[in-house]
Scaffold this motif. Sequence first.
Motif, mmCIF file in Angstrom:
data_model
loop_
_atom_site.group_PDB
_atom_site.id
_atom_site.type_symbol
_atom_site.label_atom_id
_atom_site.label_comp_id
_atom_site.label_asym_id
_atom_site.label_seq_id
_atom_site.Cartn_x
_atom_site.Cartn_y
_atom_site.Cartn_z
ATOM 1 N N LEU A 265 78.424 -109.973 -27.513
ATOM 2 C CA LEU A 265 78.590 -108.566 -27.936
ATOM 3 C C LEU A 265 79.741 -108.102 -26.837
ATOM 4 C CD1 LEU A 265 75.208 -106.784 -27.766
ATOM 5 C CD2 LEU A 265 76.681 -107.586 -29.718
ATOM 6 N N TYR B 39 83.336 -97.732 -24.219
ATOM 7 C CA TYR B 39 82.896 -98.315 -25.119
ATOM 8 C C TYR B 39 81.998 -99.343 -24.622
ATOM 9 C CZ TYR B 39 85.808 -95.469 -27.910
ATOM 10 O OH TYR B 39 86.433 -94.502 -28.607
ATOM 11 N N ASP C 102 79.012 -100.498 -25.073
ATOM 12 C CA ASP C 102 77.655 -101.344 -25.878
ATOM 13 C C ASP C 102 78.409 -102.609 -26.433
ATOM 14 O OD1 ASP C 102 76.014 -99.224 -25.187
ATOM 15 O OD2 ASP C 102 76.294 -98.459 -27.077
ATOM 16 N N ALA C 103 79.458 -102.678 -26.886
ATOM 17 C CA ALA C 103 80.024 -103.986 -27.335
ATOM 18 C C ALA C 103 81.433 -104.039 -27.423
ATOM 19 C CB ALA C 103 79.412 -104.293 -28.776
ATOM 20 N N LEU D 48 76.093 -100.840 -36.117
ATOM 21 C CA LEU D 48 77.015 -99.919 -35.380
ATOM 22 C C LEU D 48 76.704 -98.565 -35.248
ATOM 23 C CD1 LEU D 48 80.403 -101.711 -36.450
ATOM 24 C CD2 LEU D 48 79.090 -102.284 -34.188
ATOM 25 N N LYS E 216 76.139 -96.594 -31.578
ATOM 26 C CA LYS E 216 76.655 -97.435 -30.368
ATOM 27 C C LYS E 216 78.061 -96.729 -30.252
ATOM 28 C CE LYS E 216 73.499 -101.241 -31.257
ATOM 29 N NZ LYS E 216 72.859 -100.740 -32.507
ATOM 30 N N ALA F 221 80.911 -99.043 -29.538
ATOM 31 C CA ALA F 221 81.573 -100.265 -29.531
ATOM 32 C C ALA F 221 82.874 -100.187 -29.831
ATOM 33 C CB ALA F 221 80.954 -101.175 -30.837
ATOM 34 N N CYS G 111 82.138 -95.156 -32.615
ATOM 35 C CA CYS G 111 82.851 -96.473 -32.266
ATOM 36 C C CYS G 111 84.821 -96.367 -32.253
ATOM 37 C CB CYS G 111 82.568 -97.565 -33.247
ATOM 38 S SG CYS G 111 80.910 -97.853 -33.125
#
Length: 445
Positions: free
Chosen positions: A263, A319, A321-322, A370, A373, A375, A397
């Motif tokens: 990730l 960001y 999370d990923a 997504l 999240k 990301a 995102c």
Amino acid sequence: MTQLSDNLVSNDDPHGYSAPLRTQDQVIESVVRLRFDDAASVVGDEEHQLRRLIQTLRNRKGRFALIFSVCNEVPLRKELTQRLRESLPDQRMFTLSVDEDEAGLLDRLLSAPGAPDPLLVYGIENLLPSSDNLKLRREDTLQELQLRREQFRKLGRPLVLWMPEYAYSLIGQQAVDFWSWQSGAFFFTEIQGRKAGLIHGSIEGRFGGAARYDQPFNQRNVTVGGNAERSTIITGHQNVITEMGDVVLGDKITIKTVAVSALHHLRPPSRDFTGRKEELKDLLARSDAGVTIFGLHGLGGVGKTALALMFAHELESQYPDAQFFLDLRGAETKPVSAADAMAHVIRAYRPTAKLPESESELSAMYQSLLHGKRALLVMDNAADQLQVEPLIPPAGCALIVTSRRHFTLPGLYSRDLRAMTAQDARALLLKIAPRIEDHADEIAR
């Protein structure tokens, strides 16, 4: 499912006495052992592995198959190849060596003669160098394997990739889609057979009973206590899990296989990054104002990717999370499809998931994963609007796109990059080659 019966026996007695397994704990322990026996069955002596490889080549004769042969010693690879030739006289074994200068692995394989006979490839480790100094070469290869997986079918022949252990592990971790396509993996080395030593894990049941195992594959020792209903065996750190289940005396033991998630796959910005202060300041201000889709356009080599990566690293903490980096290969004759790019992101979250065939279903899965999240996606070298628009992530995102072409997207803030100023060009030259100081002004023009 592993079949159990009253004939299950315990083999713990040092004198060879075999007693029926009567207690639930004994039965659970037996199932766990059976599962690890299954996992360990890929490990064997050289002769056993070679026989399995020969049989796989027989079964896959004349059609595409992806076969991993893991061996650390180059002379042994050549010796085993010769034994394959002797064992399969009806199949011509073509060999190919690749080196670090290859522009792309797939194109090199497609140009090799001899299809549909097997192609045995040496030197994959040259395209996956372990040195940090060659990280970009390694990442380019992993991305090619991941995103061009479907195109390997065009080979129309068994493909045997000889590689050292670290390369096999690297592909399994960072090119999961490609790795999952394998028709077989054969290990001519001991450390893979031992799973690099001791595996630690635990089983936890809903009533607080637990099993602890210290698991070298040559011993398979398991101790179980308490209720094991809906239990899991988990190994590793931050891994994505898929399950297989056995029902024992009304309780379900779920023994899960491990696939490593990927990730956080953002390239580091260039150490030689120079200039672009105004552009970076503007992009950060737009981000602070709520913009989440950015486009950097300009001629090839003007510095779009370098700026995108520097900008991405400034945003990384927002960001957490990923973070993804994908080369969409928009300047090539066969760019990465939107479906393949979405699949890359999905596989990072769910490496073992079965992906839908239609792009609309794939898009729904992409958006769902997504959703909610934080990301960050960097889509480098995009071809056009049609390639990128399906990749726009949901709210929360951010998307950074680079392209040689100008196009519009809903919510896109676009920057057109010009050539560097003479002053910035001079500073960059001196960073890269300080000895040219006397000629830097002339070269920078």
